[in-house]
Design a protein around this motif. Structure first.
Motif, PDB file in Angstrom:
ATOM      1  N   LYS A 449       0.836  -1.189   0.000  1.00 21.02           N
ATOM      2  CA  LYS A 449       0.000   0.000   0.000  1.00 21.02           C
ATOM      3  C   LYS A 449       0.871   1.238   0.000  1.00 21.02           C
ATOM      4  O   LYS A 449       2.056   1.190   0.361  1.00 21.02           O
ATOM      5  N   ASP A 452       1.294   7.703   0.229  1.00 25.74           N
ATOM      6  CA  ASP A 452       0.975   8.897  -0.560  1.00 25.74           C
ATOM      7  C   ASP A 452      -0.344   8.657  -1.293  1.00 25.74           C
ATOM      8  O   ASP A 452      -0.468   7.723  -2.084  1.00 25.74           O
ATOM      9  N   SER A 453      -1.321   9.526  -1.058  1.00 24.42           N
ATOM     10  CA  SER A 453      -2.648   9.324  -1.646  1.00 24.42           C
ATOM     11  C   SER A 453      -2.614   9.372  -3.170  1.00 24.42           C
ATOM     12  O   SER A 453      -3.398   8.683  -3.837  1.00 24.42           O
ATOM     13  N   ARG A 454      -1.727  10.160  -3.735  1.00 22.63           N
ATOM     14  CA  ARG A 454      -1.627  10.239  -5.191  1.00 22.63           C
ATOM     15  C   ARG A 454      -1.167   8.895  -5.762  1.00 22.63           C
ATOM     16  O   ARG A 454      -1.726   8.397  -6.752  1.00 22.63           O
ATOM     17  N   GLN A 456      -1.422   6.030  -4.237  1.00 23.79           N
ATOM     18  CA  GLN A 456      -2.486   5.063  -3.954  1.00 23.79           C
ATOM     19  C   GLN A 456      -3.562   5.107  -5.037  1.00 23.79           C
ATOM     20  O   GLN A 456      -4.010   4.060  -5.532  1.00 23.79           O
ATOM     21  N   ARG A 457      -3.965   6.307  -5.438  1.00 21.29           N
ATOM     22  CA  ARG A 457      -4.984   6.424  -6.481  1.00 21.29           C
ATOM     23  C   ARG A 457      -4.494   5.872  -7.814  1.00 21.29           C
ATOM     24  O   ARG A 457      -5.239   5.228  -8.558  1.00 21.29           O
ATOM     25  N   GLU A 458      -3.223   6.103  -8.097  1.00 15.47           N
ATOM     26  CA  GLU A 458      -2.653   5.595  -9.346  1.00 15.47           C
ATOM     27  C   GLU A 458      -2.692   4.076  -9.393  1.00 15.47           C
ATOM     28  O   GLU A 458      -3.063   3.475 -10.415  1.00 15.47           O
ATOM     29  N   GLU A 460      -4.690   2.206  -7.568  1.00 17.29           N
ATOM     30  CA  GLU A 460      -6.098   1.796  -7.582  1.00 17.29           C
ATOM     31  C   GLU A 460      -6.613   1.723  -9.020  1.00 17.29           C
ATOM     32  O   GLU A 460      -7.367   0.812  -9.380  1.00 17.29           O
ATOM     33  N   ALA A 461      -6.187   2.695  -9.839  1.00 14.95           N
ATOM     34  CA  ALA A 461      -6.581   2.675 -11.253  1.00 14.95           C
ATOM     35  C   ALA A 461      -5.998   1.457 -11.958  1.00 14.95           C
ATOM     36  O   ALA A 461      -6.671   0.810 -12.783  1.00 14.95           O
ATOM     37  N   ASP A 464      -8.038  -1.559 -10.898  1.00 19.12           N
ATOM     38  CA  ASP A 464      -9.318  -1.609 -11.612  1.00 19.12           C
ATOM     39  C   ASP A 464      -9.132  -2.127 -13.035  1.00 19.12           C
ATOM     40  O   ASP A 464      -9.980  -2.860 -13.561  1.00 19.12           O
TER      41      ASP A 464
END
Length: 603
Positions: A449, A452-454, A456-458, A460-461, A464
């Protein structure tokens, strides 16, 4: 600053040595009654996904002695499915008792020490990264050699008390913080066979759902904790030979020891600091340092604790890690190559060069009791270097559980990457590996994990995009249980770090017969040697690349896949070879004990 001016009677030495049928042939309805059989199978009348196999396997008593065998143990496999309500890594597992698996035949040292580790992490009760593994592994290795070892740790609110054996309130005392004396409870207990002392201040410190990231000021909490440890030693009359501190979180303890407590009743201890990652400096304002009772202005000099990067700024800052380097009797980092790298680059290089005569590079080990495929309770079946057949079962278990394609998967390489998703770990290379492995017909599982939220979002994409297919799985979390399963089921473990002080993943992977692909840096360069390096064929144990570009990684992946698919006999030889490499803490602990003995004061 010359440590000899404050460390009376301690001597500084030169650098010490740094130095299911696809898996088995089974006749349904038949069993051989030979006592030499390693595995026997019985099939229950269920659908294929819920097929159960009863595997009788020989239990390992000694972590590194697979020939030391006792009675058989029946272990039942229930094959997982992606549609299971409870993911397979969250099932109930047999309780693991480390005390029953202490390695045998460890020679006891004759000149025994008392060592207290002061640390922010300890595996498994307060583990975030490799620091927790190192503290536990080194402590157990020293205990097995006859030394007395304690670990002092904050009693984080998130620690599960049921994971601590024999826990009891030992004492209550007061420790200084910001003009007040804070009531503090000291608990004793046992974790993984190691005595622990947990400090619980009666304020907001260390409250929260995680080890790090609570609502309190983290830096000030560790300033308090460092002093509270010394205060406990003083009020209880505890005088260890060595206080071993770790990382920036406890970097202030050497300052507190030499400038306060050594002038009181603590006379015997000497200080060792281990730097696990030079990226974290413990940046601190002068007024923050004063909260633990030290005059911050006295340390704002180039030869003490000033952060060189802030000289001339307003305000200038201090570095707890630099202060620890200056004030400790010995400083250790976690691999010989990382030592060389840190002497040549980074703003702390000048402080390290000034103190190079007490700076050692000692390669980390791994806990071969905790990480042992022959007795690991998280695996669907166990195996060892002399019989690796169970590893194929572990691979198929992962493939079924994650819904990865099974048809023809016998020679489809499965790559795993167990890593924090931070820049240091080579994020662009992990992303590239996902795409390259999919394009070349392999399979890959990423576990980790991102703080850094950025990032993490990357990822997550990416999850998906890929998790609906049949070749890639990206799990943005951490699970101790699943990490064991991944190392066991993988053909290849990928560690593409930009820099890596030591790295444990490549050593754990080898312990489980997973062949490493690594970038040549830090401890990775000290532990993995390329299969195609003809100058040292006897050391070859993986695939190494040097560049930080995607092409360099692609080349290493392609070479590994070629070996796996075209040279199955050679690959099996590699698997057996890497499983027998001794990366145990017992091997490494002797070098730490040499450092301890070089600075100890004998009374």
């Amino acid at each position: 600053m010359d440590i000899s001016s404050i460390a009376v009677n301690s001597s500084v030495y030169g650098v010490l040595p740094t130095k299911t049928s696809d898996c088995f042939t089974v006749s349904i309805g038949k069993r051989k009654n030979s006592n030499n059989n390693k595995f026997l199978f019985g099939f229950s009348n269920r659908s294929s996904l819920n097929l159960k196999i009863q595997a009788v396997h020989l239990d390992e008593v000694a972590a590194d002695n697979p020939k030391s065998l006792t009675t058989t143990r029946l272990k039942e496999i229930e094959w997982p499915s992606p549609s299971d309500k409870i993911p397979f890594w969250k099932r109930e597992f047999q309780t693991w008792d480390s005390n029953s698996e202490v390695p045998v035949n460890i020679e006891k040292d004759s000149d025994l020490l008392h060592v207290i580790h002061v640390t922010a992490e300890m595996a498994p009760i307060a583990k975030v990264g490799g620091l927790g593994d190192v503290v536990t592994g080194l402590s157990r290795a020293c205990l097995s050699r006859g030394h007395k070892v304690d670990i002092m740790l904050p009693f984080y609110e998130c620690i599960q008390k049921q994971n601590i054996q024999e826990i009891s309130l030992m004492s209550t005392y007061n420790s200084y913080y910001d003009g007040n004396w804070i009531e503090t409870n000291a608990y004793s207990g046992m974790v993984s066979g190691i005595p622990v002392i947990l400090l619980e201040p009666m304020n907001q410190f260390f409250k929260g759902e995680d080890v790090y990231g609570g609502s309190y000021n983290e830096l000030e909490a560790y300033l308090f904790f460092s002093r509270a440890c010394l205060e406990w030693m003083q009020v209880t009359g505890t005088q260890p030979d060595v206080i071993h501190v770790h990382e920036w979180q406890t970097g202030v303890l050497p300052l507190l020891y030499w400038d306060i407590y050594h002038h009181l009743s603590l006379q015997k201890p000497r200080i060792v600091l281990t730097i696990h990652n030079m990226e974290h400096y413990g940046e601190c304002r002068q007024e923050q340092l004063q909260k633990c009772g030290l005059d911050g202005s006295l340390y704002a000099t180039i030869d003490k604790a000033i952060d060189d990067r802030t000289i001339g700024h307003n305000p200038e800052r201090l570095s707890l890690l630099k202060g620890g380097i200056v004030y400790s009797n010995s400083v250790v980092t976690v691999s010989p190559t990382y030592l060389k790298e840190t002497l040549c680059s980074g703003w702390l290089s000048s402080a390290l060069m000034t103190n190079h005569d007490k700076y050692y590079g000692i390669l980390n080990g791994i806990d071969t009791v905790m990480w042992n495929p022959a007795s690991d309770v998280f695996l669907p079946t166990n195996y060892h270097a002399q019989n690796t057949g169970g590893k194929k079962v572990c691979k198929k278990y992962l493939q079924r559980g994650f819904g990865l394609i099974l048809e023809g998967s016998e020679r489809v390489p499965l790559v795993v990457c167990v890593s924090r998703l931070v820049a240091q770990k080579g994020l662009h290379l992990i992303r590239h590996a996902i795409n390259h492995i999919q394009e070349t017909g392999g399979q890959m599982i990423v576990l980790g994990k991102a703080p850094d939220s950025r990032v993490q979002r990357e990822f997550e994409a990416l999850a998906d995009l890929h998790n609906k297919g049949s070749t890639i799985r990206i799990l943005l979390m951490y699970s101790e249980e699943l990490s064991h399963m991944l190392y066991a089921g993988a053909d290849v473990v990928l560690v593409p770090s930009i820099y890596e002080p030591c790295g444990l993943a490549q050593m754990i992977g080898m312990r489980y017969g997973s062949v490493p692909i690594v970038r040549k840096t830090g401890g990775l360069a000290d532990t993995v040697f390329d299969m195609d390096d003809e100058s040292h064929p006897e050391m070859a144990n993986g695939f190494v690349f040097e560049g930080i570009d995607e092409g360099s990684l692609s080349c290493a992946l392609d070479r590994a896949f070629s070996y796996y698919q075209e040279k199955p006999i050679e690959w099996e030889n590699i698997v057996q070879r890497v499983m027998q490499i001794d990366n145990s803490w017992n091997k490494t602990a002797g070098k730490y004990i040499d450092v301890y003995n070089s600075i100890r004061v004998r009374w």
